[in-house]
Design a protein around this motif. Sequence first.
Motif, mmCIF file in Angstrom:
data_model
loop_
_atom_site.group_PDB
_atom_site.id
_atom_site.type_symbol
_atom_site.label_atom_id
_atom_site.label_comp_id
_atom_site.label_asym_id
_atom_site.label_seq_id
_atom_site.Cartn_x
_atom_site.Cartn_y
_atom_site.Cartn_z
ATOM 1 N N ILE A 517 -66.606 32.455 -58.154
ATOM 2 C CA ILE A 517 -65.872 33.553 -57.588
ATOM 3 C C ILE A 517 -64.480 32.574 -56.779
ATOM 4 N N MET A 518 -63.918 33.319 -58.057
ATOM 5 C CA MET A 518 -62.835 32.808 -57.867
ATOM 6 C C MET A 518 -61.530 32.843 -56.339
ATOM 7 N N GLU A 519 -61.195 31.932 -55.586
ATOM 8 C CA GLU A 519 -61.054 31.420 -54.406
ATOM 9 C C GLU A 519 -58.703 31.409 -54.605
ATOM 10 N N LYS A 520 -58.589 30.192 -54.931
ATOM 11 C CA LYS A 520 -56.864 30.813 -55.406
ATOM 12 C C LYS A 520 -56.324 29.067 -56.916
ATOM 13 N N VAL A 521 -55.552 29.043 -56.917
ATOM 14 C CA VAL A 521 -54.724 28.794 -57.913
ATOM 15 C C VAL A 521 -53.514 27.705 -57.107
ATOM 16 N N ALA A 522 -53.300 27.209 -57.623
ATOM 17 C CA ALA A 522 -51.761 26.117 -56.910
ATOM 18 C C ALA A 522 -51.361 25.299 -57.492
ATOM 19 N N LEU A 523 -50.005 24.954 -57.840
ATOM 20 C CA LEU A 523 -49.221 23.732 -58.487
ATOM 21 C C LEU A 523 -48.591 23.272 -58.330
ATOM 22 N N ASP A 524 -49.065 21.678 -58.122
ATOM 23 C CA ASP A 524 -48.470 20.921 -58.000
ATOM 24 C C ASP A 524 -46.741 20.740 -58.504
ATOM 25 N N ALA A 525 -46.380 20.038 -57.740
ATOM 26 C CA ALA A 525 -44.596 19.838 -57.419
ATOM 27 C C ALA A 525 -44.273 19.770 -59.277
ATOM 28 N N PHE A 529 -50.368 19.512 -62.404
ATOM 29 C CA PHE A 529 -51.763 19.323 -62.423
ATOM 30 C C PHE A 529 -51.802 21.281 -61.549
ATOM 31 N N LEU A 530 -52.846 21.505 -61.896
ATOM 32 C CA LEU A 530 -52.955 22.773 -60.913
ATOM 33 C C LEU A 530 -54.957 22.649 -60.283
ATOM 34 N N THR A 531 -55.250 22.681 -59.117
ATOM 35 C CA THR A 531 -55.752 23.249 -58.911
ATOM 36 C C THR A 531 -56.476 24.458 -58.782
ATOM 37 N N ALA A 532 -58.260 24.428 -59.013
ATOM 38 C CA ALA A 532 -58.369 25.764 -58.876
ATOM 39 C C ALA A 532 -60.099 25.330 -57.966
ATOM 40 N N ASP A 533 -59.711 26.308 -56.862
ATOM 41 C CA ASP A 533 -61.213 26.974 -55.833
ATOM 42 C C ASP A 533 -61.650 27.881 -55.995
ATOM 43 N N TYR A 534 -62.885 27.369 -55.668
ATOM 44 C CA TYR A 534 -63.614 28.552 -56.387
ATOM 45 C C TYR A 534 -65.572 28.015 -55.498
ATOM 46 N N SER A 535 -65.882 29.107 -55.422
ATOM 47 C CA SER A 535 -67.633 29.089 -54.717
ATOM 48 C C SER A 535 -68.467 29.626 -55.500
ATOM 49 N N THR A 536 -69.869 28.841 -55.973
ATOM 50 C CA THR A 536 -70.431 29.545 -56.441
ATOM 51 C C THR A 536 -71.417 30.612 -56.027
ATOM 52 N N ASP A 537 -73.240 30.466 -56.227
ATOM 53 C CA ASP A 537 -73.501 31.684 -55.844
ATOM 54 C C ASP A 537 -73.724 31.333 -54.582
ATOM 55 N N ALA A 538 -74.450 29.687 -53.461
ATOM 56 C CA ALA A 538 -75.234 29.839 -53.452
ATOM 57 C C ALA A 538 -73.513 29.427 -52.174
ATOM 58 N N PHE A 539 -72.543 29.501 -52.407
ATOM 59 C CA PHE A 539 -70.788 29.562 -50.884
ATOM 60 C C PHE A 539 -70.608 28.194 -51.175
ATOM 61 N N SER A 541 -68.222 24.781 -51.717
ATOM 62 C CA SER A 541 -66.952 24.871 -51.751
ATOM 63 C C SER A 541 -66.522 24.199 -53.175
ATOM 64 N N LYS A 542 -66.326 24.452 -54.005
ATOM 65 C CA LYS A 542 -66.003 23.986 -55.427
ATOM 66 C C LYS A 542 -64.184 23.485 -55.744
ATOM 67 N N MET A 543 -64.134 23.115 -55.870
ATOM 68 C CA MET A 543 -62.655 23.145 -56.871
ATOM 69 C C MET A 543 -62.655 22.056 -57.546
ATOM 70 N N PHE A 544 -61.569 22.091 -58.669
ATOM 71 C CA PHE A 544 -61.031 21.387 -59.995
ATOM 72 C C PHE A 544 -60.134 20.940 -60.320
ATOM 73 N N ILE A 545 -59.840 19.675 -60.449
ATOM 74 C CA ILE A 545 -57.649 19.730 -60.607
ATOM 75 C C ILE A 545 -58.089 20.010 -62.280
ATOM 76 N N ASP A 555 -63.453 16.705 -61.336
ATOM 77 C CA ASP A 555 -64.107 18.218 -60.557
ATOM 78 C C ASP A 555 -64.830 17.875 -59.179
ATOM 79 N N PHE A 556 -64.394 18.638 -58.558
ATOM 80 C CA PHE A 556 -65.247 17.941 -56.094
ATOM 81 C C PHE A 556 -65.747 18.977 -56.680
ATOM 82 N N THR A 557 -67.064 18.632 -54.981
ATOM 83 C CA THR A 557 -67.823 19.370 -54.391
ATOM 84 C C THR A 557 -67.223 19.503 -53.371
ATOM 85 N N ASN A 558 -67.827 20.237 -52.251
ATOM 86 C CA ASN A 558 -67.155 20.535 -51.086
ATOM 87 C C ASN A 558 -66.243 19.912 -50.331
ATOM 88 N N VAL A 559 -65.160 20.257 -50.661
ATOM 89 C CA VAL A 559 -63.869 20.419 -51.019
ATOM 90 C C VAL A 559 -62.980 21.578 -50.884
#
Length: 594
Positions: A517-525, A529-539, A541-545, A555-559
Amino acid sequence: MMENEKIKKTLYELRNEIAVDTDLKKQLRKTFVKKSRTRKWKNAWIPLLAAASMFLAFLLSNEQVPQHVKASSLKIANAISFLDIGSGEITAYTYHDGRLYLSLEGRGIFVYGNELKKVLNDAADSFSRSSKGEKLLFTYNGDVFLFDVKTTKSEKVLDGTSDSSYIYPEWKDQNHIYLTKVTDKEKQIVEVNVQTKEETIIVSGEMASFVEKEQKLVFERHGEIIIYNVKSGKETIVDRGKNPSVTNDGNYISYVKERSGFEDVWISDMDLETKNKVTTNPPPRYEPSGEGMYRYHLPIWGNDERTLYVMKKRNDGENGPAKIMKIELSEQSSTEIETVKSYLQALMVRDDDFAKSLLKDPPEFLTYSNPKQIGFQILETTKNEQSTSVKAEVYWTDTSLAYYKVSTYDLTLMKKNERYVIETVKELSTTELLANEQNEVELVKDGKGEALFSLQDIPQSFNQTENIRFSSLLRTHDEKTVIFSLQGMDEKSRFTLLSFNRETKAFNLLVTLEGGIMEKVALDATGRFLTADYSTDAFDSKMFIFDLEKGKQTDFTNVHSVFWKGDKLILKEVAKTHSMYYQYDPHTGSKINY
């Protein structure tokens, strides 16, 4: 800090090894008393001596030892709550050689570096403020232990008894320590010989810090901070307060002081010439209670006298986690731009107390859960006779809606008590990007809307299911591209991340994830680089740049991403028991403590 000490030692050794011609020194001395006919010879050496002095001064200046100034001259350069403890109470903590050591009740002792790592199963009731070499002291259940930070081994050095217990250890020298001895009747500061166990009562009080160069103890007694001269026995009251701590060089005292129900952290000169309040405890968010939002505990100093750590806990009924806040002090006032950056950063990490301290007339509420700020850029600065105007662009998102906003603000600053304070914050313009009721992505600029595209415009190859909705989105800084996500609404919660070129009307697929489930996207100055925060079925915290230039995903986990600070990303690492901030560089893949 250890590196600085090594450099210092090496430089002084080098100075001592410089060969000196003693005969020449004698001749030079004679030239200073000779008559005018010899002055030409003497003056020829002056530039050489001056150059040598400048050379040594240049070398020694690399130590970057902070200049000692009065406590009232130290200003808050920055403050951030960088470590949240959500599970397990912090029973004690201390700072040694660039790292924090924390004791969590029932869990043991942890060291905070790039991660929170457990180093000992035993917990602690209190730590020593200082160390001897690599040896820290701590107490637990009335006993005193020696902890070696290199081997992470501990040994008991003193037993409490059924009638008395020990707490708040402090080194005096290699063989002697100061302790607070607690009995049913009173609390006394005692000196104990670690080898012989011989105990000497010094004075009534608790929580002593030893100032070696002046042979003084700073401690608390009945709600007062007191300086005690070990040699003469003379006592001097510093102020009302609790939890005193002294810098390693003995120049400043930190403590917690309450006024009208509001606790704050204060610092005082050791000579008591000046005092300074270094926190701004805001009132509770909702019903007034006559108390501040936070309770502060155990303000301790870092290796230098410009960094202060303090534990704070919510006092307004929300029962939030205990936080460790880092306060950076400077004798130099922050510039107008630095003040605005600190203010915006405080909003993004929701440090209301620090943010409000930078405003002349702070409102009751500053930060909200949604919409929330996720980045900023300073646009320009204009200096006037009485004030300075700083224009900044701030980026907002909503974690539950397809919504993104770019706001341009004019922040007016004036100098007050030797520091800049934000007098007014005026919103000049807004651009909103949102999904409307017609399933269209709409751009609204200063109240005027423009439909950019709809769900039906997106190629079917990018839509594997009809049961979708628009989710997190943003507009690139050049305004040419919209990056958005399509959120699947079935059990698998599949989502895709796409881009839309406003000039060519072309869609491009960036990323597809089968679950989440997507939570937010953000862009660096820089817009790379684009970040995307999302959560899985287990909720989780995941993110990727996503590198928009190279098409590479990290990819990042618990972040959680917190905000972009230029082209560096401030992340919040989340564990079951705690969370902490750090700064990540997407160019190098390196991270540093924040």
